[in-house]
Scaffold this active site. Structure first.
Site, short mmCIF file in Angstrom:
data_model
loop_
_atom_site.label_atom_id
_atom_site.label_comp_id
_atom_site.label_asym_id
_atom_site.label_seq_id
_atom_site.Cartn_x
_atom_site.Cartn_y
_atom_site.Cartn_z
N TYR A 195 0.70 -1.16 0.05
CA TYR A 195 0.04 0.12 -0.09
C TYR A 195 1.01 1.08 0.15
CZ TYR A 195 -3.67 3.23 1.66
OH TYR A 195 -4.35 4.39 1.67
N LYS B 149 1.26 4.37 -3.00
CA LYS B 149 0.69 5.71 -2.52
C LYS B 149 2.11 6.45 -2.82
CE LYS B 149 -3.38 5.28 -1.39
NZ LYS B 149 -4.52 5.91 -2.14
N1 LIG Z 1 -9.56 5.63 5.17
C1 LIG Z 1 -8.22 5.81 5.46
O1 LIG Z 1 -7.88 5.69 6.39
C2 LIG Z 1 -7.46 6.57 4.35
C3 LIG Z 1 -6.09 7.00 4.69
C4 LIG Z 1 -5.36 7.48 3.66
C5 LIG Z 1 -5.75 7.25 2.48
N2 LIG Z 1 -6.72 6.92 2.15
C6 LIG Z 1 -7.09 6.84 0.54
O2 LIG Z 1 -8.38 7.51 0.48
C7 LIG Z 1 -9.21 6.95 -0.84
C8 LIG Z 1 -10.55 6.69 -0.53
O3 LIG Z 1 -10.40 5.67 0.82
P1 LIG Z 1 -11.86 5.40 1.64
O4 LIG Z 1 -11.25 5.20 3.01
O5 LIG Z 1 -12.87 6.27 1.40
O6 LIG Z 1 -12.13 3.99 1.13
P2 LIG Z 1 -13.41 3.13 0.93
O7 LIG Z 1 -12.88 1.65 0.72
O8 LIG Z 1 -14.22 3.32 2.03
O9 LIG Z 1 -13.64 3.65 -0.64
C9 LIG Z 1 -13.19 3.47 -1.78
C10 LIG Z 1 -14.10 3.31 -2.83
O10 LIG Z 1 -13.12 3.15 -4.14
C11 LIG Z 1 -13.89 2.21 -4.99
N3 LIG Z 1 -12.99 1.51 -5.84
C12 LIG Z 1 -12.27 0.57 -5.45
N4 LIG Z 1 -11.48 0.06 -6.59
C13 LIG Z 1 -11.97 0.87 -7.44
C14 LIG Z 1 -11.86 0.80 -9.03
N5 LIG Z 1 -11.05 -0.24 -9.55
N6 LIG Z 1 -12.64 1.47 -10.02
C15 LIG Z 1 -13.38 2.47 -9.18
N7 LIG Z 1 -13.71 2.62 -7.80
C16 LIG Z 1 -13.08 1.60 -7.22
C17 LIG Z 1 -14.63 1.31 -3.81
O11 LIG Z 1 -15.60 0.51 -4.46
C18 LIG Z 1 -14.97 2.05 -2.93
O12 LIG Z 1 -16.53 2.43 -3.07
C19 LIG Z 1 -8.23 5.82 -1.07
O13 LIG Z 1 -7.43 5.84 -2.13
C20 LIG Z 1 -7.54 5.48 0.12
O14 LIG Z 1 -6.18 4.69 -0.07
C21 LIG Z 1 -7.84 6.28 3.04
#
Ligand SMILES: NC(=O)c1ccc[n+]([C@@H]2O[C@H](COP(=O)([O-])OP(=O)(O)OC[C@H]3O[C@@H](n4cnc5c(N)ncnc54)[C@H](O)[C@@H]3O)[C@@H](O)[C@H]2O)c1
Length: 278
Positions: free
Chosen positions: A180, A184
């Protein structure tokens, strides 16, 4: 002979509101948010609608019901919403979600490359298949989102904003989610390079780098007893900061999406409640 300055100066992305530039500000700006069915993507879509943008909502086709619910919320705020399902790892899907957005809402001004996945696993337990899926969604998905959004924005000729999901895991390695982190770090490399490549077109490219945010991505069994989403992973890792809310990220993205952020590009904005200091 006058030499071309390098890097070339930033072009203003949108005309000043006092009308000092020739082009008119488009009546309503349009954003496309990938992974918008839930979590941070949904919060960004709602926030950008509050900011007055029309919104195209992307996620995988299996999330259509959730996307429809988000679209209803956007419309209840008086904005237009359209749903453009597709997989961000598939080039034709990304090309088509961008062209459908412009066809249905009139333009594409703000691209939020948010879709992503997480894997809580040490490197030595990780398979090649897991590596390939991680880099496909978090890396290639962001690359394709930047590429097709930028082509559309250049064609429109009025600049734009491209904002991509990285993470604090894209700034420092971790012993519990190595691939991961790699994905990133890749996002931040793409963002910095695209910022330099696209500044001549008035397009800024930035990344947001959240710490743990309470979304389905970090939900683990036991969260309810531990006091809410993300509390189990916080406990397991002895994570020293608070788990944030999706709206904390959406507020920063809202700033990066504004015409007024024109002088901010190539940056990785950390949103982690003070865990990381730059
Ligand atoms: N939640 C955290 O703690 C956190 C921290 C740092 C970064 N992020 C980043 O923020 C972003 C959103 O994270 P989140 O926590 O809302 O995650 P989440 O899992 O709640 O939502 C992510 C969404 O992306 C969609 N997705 C996955 N693969 C896909 C694809 N191939 N095509 C289209 N859509 C797709 C999923 O269906 C989901 O609805 C991500 O890139 C994640 O890495 C999250």
């Amino acid at each position: 002979m006058a030499s071309t300055p390098y890097p070339p100066p930033l072009q203003p992305t949108y005309p000043d509101r006092d009308g000092t530039m020739a082009t008119e500000l488009p009546p309503t700006r349009v954003a496309l948010v990938t992974g918008a069915a839930q979590g941070i993507g949904e919060a960004i879509a709602r926030q950008l609608a509050d900011d007055g943008l029309d919104i195209a909502l992307n996620d995988i086709p299996q999330k259509l019901d959730q996307l429809s619910a988000v679209a209803k919320v956007i419309e209840s705020k008086g904005c237009r919403a359209t749903i453009v399902t597709g997989d961000v790892t598939v080039e034709e899907d990304v090309a088509s979600m961008v062209s459908k957005t412009a066809a249905e809402l009139g333009a594409l001004d703000v691209m939020i490359a948010n879709a992503g996945i997480f894997l809580f696993k040490p490197l030595l337990d990780t398979s090649v298949e897991e590596w390939e899926r991680m880099l496909a969604i978090n890396g290639k998905g962001v690359f394709l989102s930047i590429k097709y959004a930028a082509k559309k924005m250049i064609e429109q000729g009025r600049g734009g904003r491209i904002i991509c999901a990285a993470s604090v895991a894209g700034i420092r390695g971790s012993p519990v989610c190595g691939i991961y982190c790699a994905s990133k770090f890749a996002v931040r490399g793409l963002v910095q390079s695209a910022a330099l490549e696209l500044k001549q077109h008035g397009i800024t490219v930035n990344a947001y780098c959240p710490g743990f945010i309470a979304t389905p991505m970090i939900a683990l069994p036991g969260d309810e007893e531990n006091g809410g989403t993300g509390q189990t992973i916080k406990k397991l890792l002895n994570y020293p900061a608070e788990v944030g809310k999706p709206s904390n990220v959406a507020n920063t993205v809202s700033y990066l999406a504004k015409p007024e952020s024109a002088f901010v590009t190539g940056q990785s904005m950390v949103i982690d409640g003070g865990l990381t200091m730059s």
